[in-house]
Write a protein that holds these residues in place. Sequence first.
Motif, PDB file in Angstrom:
ATOM      1  N   PRO A 120       0.800  -1.234   0.000  1.00  0.00           N
ATOM      2  CA  PRO A 120       0.000   0.000   0.000  1.00  0.00           C
ATOM      3  C   PRO A 120       0.831   1.281   0.000  1.00  0.00           C
ATOM      4  N   LYS A 121       1.927   1.300   0.733  1.00  0.00           N
ATOM      5  CA  LYS A 121       2.747   2.514   0.806  1.00  0.00           C
ATOM      6  C   LYS A 121       3.358   2.840  -0.556  1.00  0.00           C
ATOM      7  N   THR A 122       3.843   1.823  -1.262  1.00  0.00           N
ATOM      8  CA  THR A 122       4.385   2.027  -2.602  1.00  0.00           C
ATOM      9  C   THR A 122       3.290   2.501  -3.553  1.00  0.00           C
ATOM     10  N   PHE A 123       2.097   1.933  -3.425  1.00  0.00           N
ATOM     11  CA  PHE A 123       0.961   2.343  -4.242  1.00  0.00           C
ATOM     12  C   PHE A 123       0.667   3.834  -4.039  1.00  0.00           C
ATOM     13  N   LEU A 124       0.573   4.258  -2.780  1.00  0.00           N
ATOM     14  CA  LEU A 124       0.267   5.657  -2.487  1.00  0.00           C
ATOM     15  C   LEU A 124       1.378   6.579  -2.986  1.00  0.00           C
ATOM     16  N   THR A 125       2.623   6.165  -2.847  1.00  0.00           N
ATOM     17  CA  THR A 125       3.748   6.954  -3.339  1.00  0.00           C
ATOM     18  C   THR A 125       3.657   7.128  -4.856  1.00  0.00           C
ATOM     19  N   LEU A 126       3.257   6.074  -5.551  1.00  0.00           N
ATOM     20  CA  LEU A 126       3.125   6.106  -7.003  1.00  0.00           C
ATOM     21  C   LEU A 126       2.000   7.042  -7.454  1.00  0.00           C
ATOM     22  N   CYS A 127       1.026   7.295  -6.582  1.00  0.00           N
ATOM     23  CA  CYS A 127      -0.088   8.195  -6.910  1.00  0.00           C
ATOM     24  C   CYS A 127       0.346   9.661  -6.984  1.00  0.00           C
ATOM     25  N   TYR A 160       1.919  13.077  -1.662  1.00  0.00           N
ATOM     26  CA  TYR A 160       1.949  11.997  -0.675  1.00  0.00           C
ATOM     27  C   TYR A 160       2.849  12.396   0.479  1.00  0.00           C
ATOM     28  N   ASP A 161       2.428  12.053   1.700  1.00  0.00           N
ATOM     29  CA  ASP A 161       3.345  12.138   2.836  1.00  0.00           C
ATOM     30  C   ASP A 161       3.109  10.946   3.745  1.00  0.00           C
ATOM     31  N   GLN A 162       4.093  10.689   4.595  1.00  0.00           N
ATOM     32  CA  GLN A 162       4.102   9.493   5.454  1.00  0.00           C
ATOM     33  C   GLN A 162       2.932   9.432   6.422  1.00  0.00           C
ATOM     34  N   GLY A 163       2.392  10.565   6.841  1.00  0.00           N
ATOM     35  CA  GLY A 163       1.313  10.560   7.811  1.00  0.00           C
ATOM     36  C   GLY A 163       1.811  10.266   9.215  1.00  0.00           C
ATOM     37  N   ARG A 183      -0.664   9.483   3.612  1.00  0.00           N
ATOM     38  CA  ARG A 183      -1.727  10.457   3.386  1.00  0.00           C
ATOM     39  C   ARG A 183      -1.560  11.027   1.981  1.00  0.00           C
ATOM     40  N   LEU A 184      -2.674  11.139   1.253  1.00  0.00           N
ATOM     41  CA  LEU A 184      -2.678  11.787  -0.048  1.00  0.00           C
ATOM     42  C   LEU A 184      -3.443  13.091   0.062  1.00  0.00           C
ATOM     43  N   GLU A 185      -2.942  14.112  -0.603  1.00  0.00           N
ATOM     44  CA  GLU A 185      -3.693  15.345  -0.766  1.00  0.00           C
ATOM     45  C   GLU A 185      -3.966  15.477  -2.254  1.00  0.00           C
ATOM     46  N   VAL A 186      -5.268  15.600  -2.599  1.00  0.00           N
ATOM     47  CA  VAL A 186      -5.699  15.660  -3.991  1.00  0.00           C
ATOM     48  C   VAL A 186      -6.284  17.041  -4.247  1.00  0.00           C
ATOM     49  N   VAL A 187      -5.745  17.740  -5.257  1.00  0.00           N
ATOM     50  CA  VAL A 187      -6.223  19.075  -5.600  1.00  0.00           C
ATOM     51  C   VAL A 187      -6.741  19.046  -7.035  1.00  0.00           C
ATOM     52  N   PRO A 188      -8.082  19.137  -7.211  1.00  0.00           N
ATOM     53  CA  PRO A 188      -8.666  19.192  -8.555  1.00  0.00           C
ATOM     54  C   PRO A 188      -8.587  20.615  -9.112  1.00  0.00           C
ATOM     55  N   PRO A 189      -9.057  20.839 -10.329  1.00  0.00           N
ATOM     56  CA  PRO A 189      -8.995  22.183 -10.919  1.00  0.00           C
ATOM     57  C   PRO A 189      -9.710  23.248 -10.082  1.00  0.00           C
ATOM     58  N   SER A 190     -10.748  22.853  -9.336  1.00  0.00           N
ATOM     59  CA  SER A 190     -11.477  23.822  -8.513  1.00  0.00           C
ATOM     60  C   SER A 190     -10.603  24.377  -7.393  1.00  0.00           C
ATOM     61  N   GLY A 191      -9.528  23.656  -7.059  1.00  0.00           N
ATOM     62  CA  GLY A 191      -8.636  24.100  -6.001  1.00  0.00           C
ATOM     63  C   GLY A 191      -9.059  23.664  -4.614  1.00  0.00           C
ATOM     64  N   HIS A 192     -10.202  22.988  -4.480  1.00  0.00           N
ATOM     65  CA  HIS A 192     -10.697  22.524  -3.184  1.00  0.00           C
ATOM     66  C   HIS A 192     -10.047  21.180  -2.853  1.00  0.00           C
ATOM     67  N   GLU A 247      -6.498   9.996   4.485  1.00  0.00           N
ATOM     68  CA  GLU A 247      -5.609   9.390   5.481  1.00  0.00           C
ATOM     69  C   GLU A 247      -5.864   7.888   5.502  1.00  0.00           C
ATOM     70  N   PHE A 248      -4.833   7.093   5.185  1.00  0.00           N
ATOM     71  CA  PHE A 248      -4.923   5.642   5.120  1.00  0.00           C
ATOM     72  C   PHE A 248      -4.341   5.048   6.395  1.00  0.00           C
ATOM     73  N   SER A 249      -5.180   4.601   7.320  1.00  0.00           N
ATOM     74  CA  SER A 249      -4.709   3.993   8.567  1.00  0.00           C
ATOM     75  C   SER A 249      -4.229   2.574   8.313  1.00  0.00           C
ATOM     76  N   ALA A 250      -3.285   2.126   9.125  1.00  0.00           N
ATOM     77  CA  ALA A 250      -2.713   0.792   8.973  1.00  0.00           C
ATOM     78  C   ALA A 250      -3.746  -0.314   9.159  1.00  0.00           C
ATOM     79  N   ASP A 251      -4.837  -0.039   9.884  1.00  0.00           N
ATOM     80  CA  ASP A 251      -5.866  -1.060  10.120  1.00  0.00           C
ATOM     81  C   ASP A 251      -6.932  -1.104   9.028  1.00  0.00           C
ATOM     82  N   GLY A 252      -6.733  -0.384   7.914  1.00  0.00           N
ATOM     83  CA  GLY A 252      -7.670  -0.428   6.796  1.00  0.00           C
ATOM     84  C   GLY A 252      -8.740   0.648   6.808  1.00  0.00           C
ATOM     85  N   ARG A 253      -8.711   1.516   7.807  1.00  0.00           N
ATOM     86  CA  ARG A 253      -9.679   2.620   7.832  1.00  0.00           C
ATOM     87  C   ARG A 253      -9.190   3.750   6.948  1.00  0.00           C
TER      88      ARG A 253
END
Length: 156
Positions: free
Chosen positions: A11-18, A50-53, A60-69, A74-80
């Motif tokens: 999962p960590k490699t996946f998120l980094t690749l995003c 991406y950051d380690q959280g 943790r991923l931060e996603v910024v669409p064209p709207s800027g919002h 936050e991806f918890s280790a327990d799947g939440r």
Amino acid sequence: MSDHPFPPEDPKTFLTLCAGEWMSLRSSFELSEGDDDWHASERGELKVSYDQGADQSVGRLEVVPPSGHASRLEFSADGRLAIQGGAQETTGLWRFWPDGSMELTLPQADGVVVQERIWFTRANLRLRSTTAVDGEGHPLQGSFCTDIRRVSKPAS
């Protein structure tokens, strides 16, 4: 991207690749009784970082669409999964599959469940499919998205 294994093995490699700047094309389908406005397509740009959280986080991923919002996932280790967008927070679950894809499940207060599957076919090509079903399992809407990473030309 050559410093990351492909396809992602955890999962960590996946998120980094995003992480990166993405050109996106999304086709959405409303599965309603009417014939009007059942399909829409939109192009856009996404910036994902991406950051380690925290300690109990896969990242943790931060996603910024064209709207800027911006939205923060936050991806918890327990799947939440916790998604913060403005003043609203949504919670759900995430699962990393052996094929290198990730699935997000987001139950809504009205009984609707949104499920998104994300996978890479190349390090710079990401695919996403989303479905929403009602409390009885009947499909309400779906979408498919192709994301292409913006890459800069090498310096001459």
